[in-house]
Design an enzyme around this catalytic site. Structure first.
Site: not given
Ligand code: GLN
Length: 543
Positions: A18, A515, A517, A55, A383, A187, A190, A381
């Site tokens: 959606k 971030h 991304e 998850y 990483g 079908k 539904p 982050c």
């Molecule tokens: N756990 C880390 C923090 O709180 C990194 C958080 C994240 O990667 N968004 O600073």
């Protein structure tokens, strides 16, 4: 033109897409020159998805103004380029907490507080709030029609249809036409049931968007139209596609935008410009090569957990005319096995954001391999924090170092941030405070160091990126880091918070506290992802 509201509900089964359907409809209306805005009403009781496990719910998408929202808002931004705001996502939890706070304050003046009208009023207020001159507001209702949780939202949008008038409101219902091989047909039953269920709460669908794995023929459309009380031309096929960025073009080909315009009495002679989507589709179909990026993460079993990251890497591929293959690796495997065994044929390693201990040591090992073998590395982050710890442990030699998020180390190279400045005022946080909504959230400016690689990549001194974290790299270790070949090349404008690290001795080694991304779009790939994939392409030519 006064703002028109399109409400998108879903029926038959969940996971019909959606969010993508709403984003794609907005994209084709935008391609007709209309100003669009997308919103999502989520029926669960969490105040926002910030405290939910990736998850369970997939990625938490963060807006510029610091809201932790549903990942569908990521689709909305990627398909329209319109920055989502706090006022674009609400949950039952937030609505109720507002209503209850008002009740405690006595704002209801002694009235009995009820779902109708108090909760539905709060929902309607939300749908109508913070709008200016939008032509269309597309409002997606989470969940599936028939769920107990979504009832107040459906009631609220039913009332809005009445109050705003049917010339300003439209109900789009997304359904599924399952194909039964033994019968050799799609079908419709539904869908009929789902439309009836919606009718049961007083909403007659105006347009049916039918997910189907094969062409819907006229006799099937006729049947659906007849049983669902919808004109035949407003039974629109949403055929399966192999690439999500095809959806706007496919919807247009099925007449979706024209039918929506006709419903609202809008002239369609001005036409539609879908060139941006056709170009992307062309790139997806005609890559000139491919690269493989390994993502060493924690939630790799559920791709939705890294939705934006997945898309941003693809966008980086579009800019470099290559297909990006992603190798998802549970970082825990590196704790028992040699990381290098899994990194054969990998042209870049990315360690994404994350929380908590599990898999951390594996991430650090993956980073070590990337550093030593000169494989392009991108740390986002968590990483980035792990990349700093890797250098401190393995080059500086402080073996007992880490992040105070994970334990108590002799050297807490990454520590809890309790105070920071946003728009001139100081925000504070306490160690044992609430978890929800208390991180450093949303867009912050970052100043890039003259002469750094990232400055070159962005082509700008000041950038703005979105954050979602509690911990920060501790700058008391800066001198040690510099000596070990890692530089802090981006900081908050007041110079206090380190935002980006890079290694000048490496082909591509960048760690960012934010971030990136979240801001990448297929038609405007993020510069860091473009550059990372470019480095991966170069690396692929070396091996
Ligand atoms: N756990 C880390 C923090 O709180 C990194 C958080 C994240 O990667 N968004 O600073």
């Amino acid at each position: 033109m006064s703002t028109k509201f399109i409400f998108i509900t879903g029926g038959v089964v969940s996971s019909l897409g959606k969010g993508l359907a709403s984003a794609s409809l907005a994209a084709i209306l935008q391609a007709r020159g209309f100003k669009v805005r997308l919103r999502k009403l989520d029926p669960y009781l969490n105040v926002d998805p910030g405290t939910m496990s990736p998850y369970q719910h997939g990625e938490v998408y963060v807006t510029d103004d610091g809201a932790e929202t549903d990942l569908d808002l990521g689709h909305y931004e990627r398909f329209t380029g319109v920055s989502a705001r706090k006022s674009d996502n609400v949950t039952t939890g937030r609505i109720y907490s507002e209503v209850l706070a008002k009740e405690r304050r006595g704002d209801y003046l002694g009235a009995t507080v009820q779902v109708i009208p108090h909760v539905t009023d709060a929902i309607k207020e939300f749908v109508l709030s913070d709008l200016t001159d939008e032509d269309f507001v597309l409002c997606e209702i989470g969940g599936t029609v028939g769920d107990i949780e979504s009832q107040p939202f459906l009631e609220a949008i039913r009332q809005l249809g009445n109050e705003l008038g049917r010339s300003r409101t439209m109900y789009v219902h997304l359904t599924l036409l399952p194909y039964i091989p033994t019968a050799g047909e799609l079908k419709t039953k539904p869908t009929q049931h789902s439309v009836k269920e919606l009718l049961g709460v007083g909403i007659q669908a105006d347009l049916l968007l039918c997910r189907a794995s094969r062409h819907i023929d006229d006799s099937e459309r006729k049947k659906i139209a007849l049983f669902c009380n919808v004109p035949q031309e407003r039974v629109v096929a949403a055929l399966d596609v192999d690439n999500i960025y095809q959806v706007p073009v496919v919807y247009h080909e099925q007449g979706m935008d024209v039918e929506v315009c006709k419903y609202f009495g809008i002239d369609t002679k001005d036409g539609v410009d879908l060139s941006r989507w056709k170009e992307i589709d062309h790139k997806v179909r005609n890559p000139e090569g491919e690269v493989t990026i390994a993502i060493a993460g924690k939630y790799v079993q559920l791709l939705d957990a890294y939705k934006s990251l997945n898309e941003a890497l693809r966008h980086g591929g579009f800019a470099n005319n290559v297909k990006v293959n992603i190798k998802w690796l549970d970082s825990e495997v590196f704790e028992t096995e040699e990381a290098i065994n899994y990194l054969d044929g990998v042209n870049g390693i990315l360690v994404p954001g994350g929380f908590g201990n599990r898999g951390t040591e594996g991430k650090i090992k993956a980073i070590q391999v990337a550093r030593e073998k000169k494989i392009p590395f991108f740390g986002i982050c968590f990483g980035m924090q792990m990349a700093v710890i890797e250098t401190i442990r393995n080059i500086v030699g402080y073996k007992n170092s880490g992040s105070s998020e994970l334990g108590d180390y002799e050297h807490n190279v990454v520590g809890l941030m309790t105070e920071w400045v946003k728009e001139g005022s100081t925000l504070k946080r306490y160690k044992d405070g609430d978890l929800g909504g208390t991180m450093r959230l949303g867009a912050y400016d970052c100043k890039l160091l003259e002469g750094s690689k990232v400055k070159n990549i962005y082509g700008n001194e000041m950038i703005s990126e979105r954050h979602r974290h509690r911990y920060e790299v501790n700058t008391s270790y800066e001198a040690a880091l510099n000596k070990a070949g890692m530089n802090i090349v981006g900081r908050s404008p007041d110079g206090v918070l380190p935002e980006i690290v890079e290694r000048p001795d490496h082909p591509w080694f960048v760690g960012v506290q934010f971030h990136p991304e979240l801001k990448s779009k297929p038609f405007e790939p993020h510069p860091l992802f473009v550059s990372f994939i470019e480095a991966a392409v170069k690396q692929s030519r070396l091996v």
